[in-house]
Design an enzyme around this catalytic site. Structure first.
Site, PDB file in Angstrom:
ATOM      1  N   CYS A 175       0.866  -1.178   0.000  1.00  0.00           N
ATOM      2  CA  CYS A 175       0.000   0.000   0.000  1.00  0.00           C
ATOM      3  C   CYS A 175       0.903   1.229   0.000  1.00  0.00           C
ATOM      4  O   CYS A 175       2.118   1.109  -0.195  1.00  0.00           O
ATOM      5  CB  CYS A 175      -0.964  -0.014   1.180  1.00  0.00           C
ATOM      6  N   THR A 176       0.344   2.402   0.240  1.00  0.00           N
ATOM      7  CA  THR A 176       1.127   3.633   0.110  1.00  0.00           C
ATOM      8  C   THR A 176       2.274   3.718   1.110  1.00  0.00           C
ATOM      9  O   THR A 176       3.422   3.933   0.734  1.00  0.00           O
ATOM     10  CB  THR A 176       0.222   4.864   0.276  1.00  0.00           C
TER      11      THR A 176
END
Length: 318
Positions: A175-176
């Site tokens: 994810c980020t």
């Protein structure tokens, strides 16, 4: 070197009195002139803030001096200005909304540092799974990664059937900044996935430390920048303009406040259509003024960084 820094961080740790911690932390941010979004919960701390380099250095020093956050890692990016227009420090039940019945402090996927991830992602029996929202991976994702059409992590159980056939593979979630994967990877383990890993520090750390190789497109971020470059090795564009279908890695929020969809929009169409995704949106009587960025903060009339603190505590002296 640019004058400002953007800090992305999280830490799962026990905060016994979240209310008091919030007050103290809010005051710290005010003292250091930081802006951004910070979530405090009994289970930990999650935030993205921006400020001048020296102020951010002091913030990191103070946070890391707290034994509860000894394991916290900051992802640090340079920027020309503040990446936010306001400061919000809030208490919530979770530091990332998921509603998943897991505790990442007990069991989670094996953490891969960016260098380890770069090597392991090339193995034949490895599958990458993007744990971000659909609009995020529409503008950028890892080459060959599995993506799920979900608006937030709470929807992961509804999409589990799409990846159940991968239970015997080595699964790497990403994810980020890494926070979603703490619970997502734990959830996959609970559901019978055998070999689950996660990219420690997420896309941002991988870009900073390993050059972002094989991340296609740009990375969506939740601040004024909207998207950021990650790949300095083999960059490419994977998204197309929502209006004209021309390849573009520009991402905007639709200028219609009723719509506010996240869509790729090339620069020409952005100006030609006033930052909107459809003609109906363009005719919205409440249309926001498009300034070329496609980012719209909430109204700042009368706002000062002290406002959120005063709303809870009354008139105070800092």
């Amino acid at each position: 070197m640019k004058p400002y820094r953007v800090l992305l961080y999280y830490c799962y740790t026990t905060i016994e009195n979240p209310g008091q911690f919030l007050e103290d932390h809010h005051l710290l941010c005010l003292r250091l002139n930081l802006l951004g979004r910070i979530i405090v919960a009994a289970e930990g701390l999650n935030g993205t803030v921006s400020g001048l380099a020296a102020d951010c250095e002091e913030y990191m020093r103070v946070v890391k001096a707290d034994p509860r956050f000894a394991s916290l890692e900051f992802k640090v990016e340079e920027n020309d200005t503040h990446a936010f227009q306001k400061l919000h420090v809030r208490i919530k039940d979770e530091i990332v909304n998921s509603d998943l019945p897991v505790d990442p402090t007990r069991r989670t996927g094996i953490h891969l540092e960016p260098a380890e991830f770069r090597k392991m992602k090339e193995e034949e029996d490895v599958v990458l799974i993007d744990m971000r929202s659909n609009y995020e991976h529409s503008v950028g994702k890892f080459k060959g990664a599995v993506t799920l059409d979900m608006e937030n992590l709470r929807e992961l159980p509804d999409h589990l059937h799409e990846i159940e056939h991968l239970k015997d593979k080595k699964v790497i979630t990403y994810c980020t900044g890494g926070i979603k994967c703490e619970k997502a990877s734990a959830y996959l383990l609970e559901k019978g996935f055998r070999n689950v890993y996660q990219l420690h520090g997420g896309i941002i750390k991988y870009g900073l430390e390993e050059g972002g190789e094989d991340f296609e497109g740009k990375c969506y971020v939740f601040d004024n920048r909207v998207v950021v470059d990650v790949n300095r090795v083999n960059p490419t564009v994977i998204s197309a303009c929502h209006r004209c279908a021309k390849p573009t890695d520009r991402m905007i929020n639709c200028a219609s406040p009723v719509c506010n969809n996240h869509v790729p929009l090339c620069e020409d169409c952005g100006w030609a259509h006033q930052g909107t995704c459809t003609d109906d949106c363009k005719n919205d009587p409440q249309l926001r003024a498009y300034d070329g960025t496609g980012y719209y903060a909430r109204e700042t009339q009368g706002y000062s960084p002290l406002l959120g603190y005063r709303s809870r505590k009354g008139s105070v002296n800092i």
